[in-house]
Design an enzyme around this catalytic site. Structure first.
Site: not given
Length: 811
Positions: A208, A210, A246, A365-366, A395, A397, A410, A444, A493
């Site tokens: 709408d 206006n 209308s 992973h990572n 994980e 590292d 990393h 790691e 681990k």
């Protein structure tokens, strides 16, 4: 496409439910009010338009707040008024920006970073969570502790950066946090009808232009375009003529309500409902039971059907007669009982008292990386995101930090660094928010002995009694403990200096004297092996303090299946690089399955996936591998499958493997498929009927999707298949296909069914719109709505498919 043929609606059915009943009508009857007429008479044209716009905005905001159940809520009113907040990016970049919730109660407006005169917006639906206090890395680093009560963070879904903010007072911070949390919660709890109502109301408001509360032909065409339908001028003219009582050439008030009814009519629902509505044009409890038993293939009784009517019927008169209207029927079909996935599987329903090795375990992973493997940022936020998705193996590292504190990044890349202790703190706080079952920290370890001792200290001091530091029980175990026994616990681990049996004897480890070869024995990651292949192999001493907390997940080098059978203890586990694991799964599947019967295996991506892409996890699940680690930060089909597999069993992150992947006498081989209890030939029939409210995939104004649906089967090679509908041109709002597919499944317990919706493109690759992956064993039969998830795995709140499925035993 909007259906031209109007259907008579049941007069006993309320048009909307509760607070929704008058939203559309009220919003566009506003121009008739005495207040608005007064404004027009007493002010100039420009001033009148401004006041009208403000009044209408307030009215729309009021309607939306009512729809959300937050009418007169002080927190919501504060957000609608807006306030200045200091946006924090660094110690030197802290700038005040004005933030304000728009009248749709779902879009946040804020000043642009470039100029105060421009604006930017984001949707509340894009927010993952709101955290009060200094809980993000940015706020901890760049703000003082004294500001703790005034700061908060908005965390977004996907890869969008956090928004760290400082309010002018503690009270205002509480308004922001509480208000946003309530909106997010209330929006997620809206019924599908309410979501549709909320969306269409605000699209009408936007169209709408206006602000005269009328819909001209061009405004109507713009509105349809906005909700993902492309029509020509003749079709718009036909719609106007159909609704324009209308005869003024535009729509207003009741005419807009009539247009809304035509627009949201579900012809396919009408057909299904009409087949079973045999009691005064409505569904009695007996009629509903007939539908549930014949179409939905549910073993339920009359009392269950009556409960559904009591729970979902929107018309009180019909409910009192134990009857269900068409609106109540549609409400039911959008609820868990009517969705594609068995609602009983949304809770923990599997046996959680088996040894850990008998489960698939959601694994990352990572985990510390937010983007690629070479130069992307590392963040504690990455751990939080993974854990909140029920990842149960993360994980770390770890490398020597320059200031004596171990860091995570990393190695040999340009990825940023985070403190090891900060990661452990984040893991501790978020590990069990979505799942109470154990979390494995896969280390790691590249650190010196001194920093290894600090690692051990941080884990024992931060994780406390939740850390498993000795075997459960008073005697040496003979198998891994169960997820149930390890609820709320952490396992580490990594390498261990001696056998676990030493925990029950006087045998002492040769502290700091044992050495491990970093290339061949200590490391799990192929990346390091590839990167350092030309370097001289070096050794790494292992600290006794770290060794002693490695209990059930001692890392050892894989030296062949025969060696593992004769030498590997139940608490020792091997890691396999992607290529080796896939080779074993293809060439030696049964041997791999037997290896995984009583030992854990971890699989990780190839070193060449520097873009953090993922491999197909399905062949490895077929071979019984438990810890199939994926890059959680990278969306795609692989993560969709992971989300599908672990989306059941209460999102606990553990899925019990089928019996033939746990049986020591099993001869199952997913490649050759010899006869056995796993062979249960099924025919799966899928009818793709329609879709609703598909989002646009391009931000271009002229973009309308041309959707198609692909149904994929992922599992053993014999079951892998996919079939695709035709594409529907220029209709993402309510496309209809009515196409039938048949699939043959031979090992249904390992099959995943993936529904994919794409935007067809004749000259390039189709664009992804949404998907849903469901295990075959969790699939409900009959007429079902299929929720859709975006590429990041987040629910598309209003979009979905409507399908019919049935699985039968093949002759």
């Amino acid at each position: 496409m909007v259906h031209a043929q109007e259907k008579k609606r049941d007069r006993n059915t309320n048009f909307l439910r509760g607070a929704e009943q008058t939203c559309v009508l009220d919003a566009f009857a506003w121009e008739r009010s005495a207040e608005m007429q007064c404004i027009r008479k007493q002010t100039s044209r420009s001033k009148s338009e401004e006041l009208l716009h403000q009044a209408q905005s307030q009215r729309v905001a009021s309607l939306n707040s009512k729809l959300l159940g937050m009418e007169d809520d002080p927190d919501l009113q504060f957000l609608l008024s807006g306030a200045g907040l200091v946006k924090v990016r660094s110690s030197s970049w802290k700038k005040t920006r004005f933030y304000k919730l728009q009248e749709d109660c779902k879009t946040m407006w804020h000043e642009s970073k470039k100029t105060l005169r421009s604006k930017q917006t984001f949707s509340v639906e894009d927010i993952d969570s709101v955290r009060s206090g200094r809980q993000t890395e940015g706020l901890k680093k760049y703000t003082e502790e004294a500001l703790e009560p005034q700061v908060f963070s908005i965390l977004f879904k996907g890869r969008r950066k956090n928004l760290d903010l400082i309010a002018s007072s503690e009270e205002e911070a509480k308004h922001w946090v509480s208000g946003l949390e309530k909106i997010i919660s209330n929006m997620s709890n809206l019924s599908q009808r309410s979501k549709t109502e909320h969306w269409i109301l605000n699209c009408l408001r936007k169209a709408d232009i206006n602000c005269d509360n009328k819909m001209s032909p061009q405004e109507l065409k713009n509105f349809l375009h906005d909700i993902n339908i492309e029509v020509d001028d003749e079709y718009v003219k036909m719609l106007i003529e159909k609704c324009d009582q209308s005869k003024c050439g535009s729509l207003e008030g009741e005419e807009i309500k009539h247009f809304y009814e035509i627009l949201t009519q579900r012809e396919e629902i009408d057909v299904v409902y009409g087949e079973y509505a045999k009691t005064e044009g409505l569904m009695s409890a007996a009629n509903l039971l007939d539908f549930l038993q014949k179409e939905q293939r549910e073993q339920v009784d009359l009392s269950y059907a009556a409960q559904l009517i009591e729970k979902y019927e929107v018309d009180e008169t019909a409910k009192a007669k134990q009857q269900m209207t068409k609106d109540g029927f549609l409400m039911y079909l959008h609820q868990p009982e009517g969705l594609i996935m068995n609602p009983a599987h949304k809770r923990v329903y599997q046996d959680m008292k088996q040894p850990l090795n008998q489960y698939f375990i959601s694994s990352s992973h990572n985990t510390y990386l937010l983007e690629d493997q070479l130069k992307g940022p590392s963040s504690t936020e990455a751990y939080i995101r993974a854990l909140m998705k029920s990842c149960r193996c993360v994980e770390l590292d770890i490398w020597d930090g320059s200031d004596g504190e171990p860091v995570i990044y990393h190695g040999y890349t340009l990825t940023s660094k985070i403190l090891f202790k900060d990661a452990i703190k984040a893991i501790k706080e978020y590990a069990f928010k979505t799942s109470e079952y154990p979390v494995i920290l896969s280390l790691e370890n590249h650190c010196s002995v001194e920093q290894q001792k600090l690692m051990a200290h941080h884990m024992t001091s931060i994780l406390g009694s939740a850390l498993v530091t000795k075997p459960l029980g008073e005697h040496m175990p003979t198998e891994l403990p169960s997820p149930e026994e390890l609820k709320g616990r952490f396992l580490i681990k990594g390498k261990r200096l001696n056998k676990l049996e030493a925990s029950f004897s006087d045998q002492a480890a040769a502290e700091e004297e044992e050495t491990v070869t970093e290339e061949e024995d200590c490391r799990d990651d192929e990346e390091e092996s590839e990167r350092n292949s030309s370097k001289k192999s070096k050794t790494l001493k292992l600290a006794k303090e770290l060794s002693d907390i490695i209990i059930y997940c001692k890392s050892v080098k894989f030296q062949g299946f025969e060696h593992s059978r004769t030498h590997q203890a139940f608490y020792e586990m091997c890691s396999f690089k992607e290529g080796d694991a896939l080779k074993f799964a293809e060439k030696s599947a049964n041997e791999y399955i037997h290896h995984n019967l009583d030992k854990l295996s971890r699989i990780y991506p190839s070193a060449y996936r520097t873009d953090s892409s993922n491999y197909d996890p399905v062949p490895l699940w077929n071979a019984g591998c438990q810890i199939v680690a994926l890059n959680f930060q990278t969306p795609g089909p692989e993560m969709d499958l992971n989300q599908g597999l672990f989306g059941r069993n209460g999102l606990c992150g553990y899925i019990l493997k089928p019996s033939y992947l746990r049986d020591k006498a099993s001869e199952f081989d997913p490649i050759t498929l010899t006869r056995g209890p796993w062979l249960k030939h099924k025919e799966l029939h899928v009818m793709v009927i329609s879709a609703q409210q598909l989002p646009k995939v391009s931000q271009k104004t002229a973009s309308i999707v041309d959707p198609l649906v692909r149904v994929e089967i992922h599992g053993v090679p014999a079951d892998e298949a996919e079939k695709e509908t035709r594409h529907i041109q220029n209709n993402g709002f309510n496309p209809m296909w009515n196409e039938n597919f048949q699939f043959d499944l031979y090992v249904p317990e390992l099959a995943l069914v993936r529904f994919v919706v794409e935007d067809y493109d004749a000259v390039s690759n189709n664009d992804f719109i949404g998907q849903c992956t469901v295990p075959f064993t969790s699939l409900q039969s009959g007429y079902r709505h299929v929720p859709l998830f975006n590429k990041n795995g987040d629910l598309l709140s209003s979009a979905g498919l409507f399908v019919h499925t049935v699985a039968v035993d093949a002759e």
